[in-house]
Design a protein around this motif. Structure first.
Motif: not given
Length: 170
Positions: A28-29, A76-80, A87-90, A151-152
């Motif tokens: 995902s990242s 930010l999402a790639s790190e999360g 939440g970052y996947s959403w 990610g989800i």
């Protein structure tokens, strides 16, 4: 003769789930970082075009701000998502939708617009450039979509596994 231990599929699955607790979600990242690259290719193509004064508008200003927000939120999402934060996947799914919506704003308007320069009417965006920027936005959206869905799935899998470990310990 030496004895070899053959693991069953269930044992292999158990080991794979246990490894998720200690490894990062790199799929995902990396897909999210690739989505940023496609977005950069999109905006380089758009912003390097200079046909008259058509691009000097509030629409371009909003597009620049959105590009900055997209890149910041995607990073930010790639790190999360590396740490299985769902939440970052959403957020990635929302960014994917945003990339698709963008196709119908600036590129579509630029394709249908013309400018008059020295008594000559010129299109703001040629069809090859339009196709290129649409492909870049679609690839960016696709990367975000796959990264978000993966990610989800992985976050929920790890969450369920951790819950089963808690039940076994109790």
């Amino acid at each position: 003769m030496s004895e070899t231990t053959i693991m069953t599929a269930a044992e292999q699955k158990q080991i794979q789930l246990d490894r998720m607790r200690y490894t990062k979600n790199t799929l995902s990242s990396r897909l999210t970082l690739l989505a940023i690259v496609f977005d950069v290719l999109y905006f380089v193509s758009i912003y390097s075009t200079d046909v008259g004064s058509w691009y000097y508008s509030i629409l371009i200003g909003a597009s620049i701000v959105y590009n900055l927000l997209f890149m910041l939120l995607a990073f930010l999402a790639s790190e999360g998502v590396k740490n299985y934060h769902i939440g970052y996947s959403w957020l990635l799914l929302g960014l994917a939708v945003g990339q698709v919506v963008r196709i119908f704003i600036l590129p579509m308007q630029a394709l249908n617009a013309t400018v008059k320069i020295k008594n000559e009417v010129l299109p703001v965006m040629q069809t090859p450039q339009f196709l290129y920027v649409v492909v870049m936005l679609c690839l960016s959206a696709l990367c975000c979509l796959i990264a978000g869905l993966a990610g989800i799935k992985q976050s929920r899998t790890l969450e369920a596994y951790n819950a089963s470990l808690s039940e076994k310990a109790a």
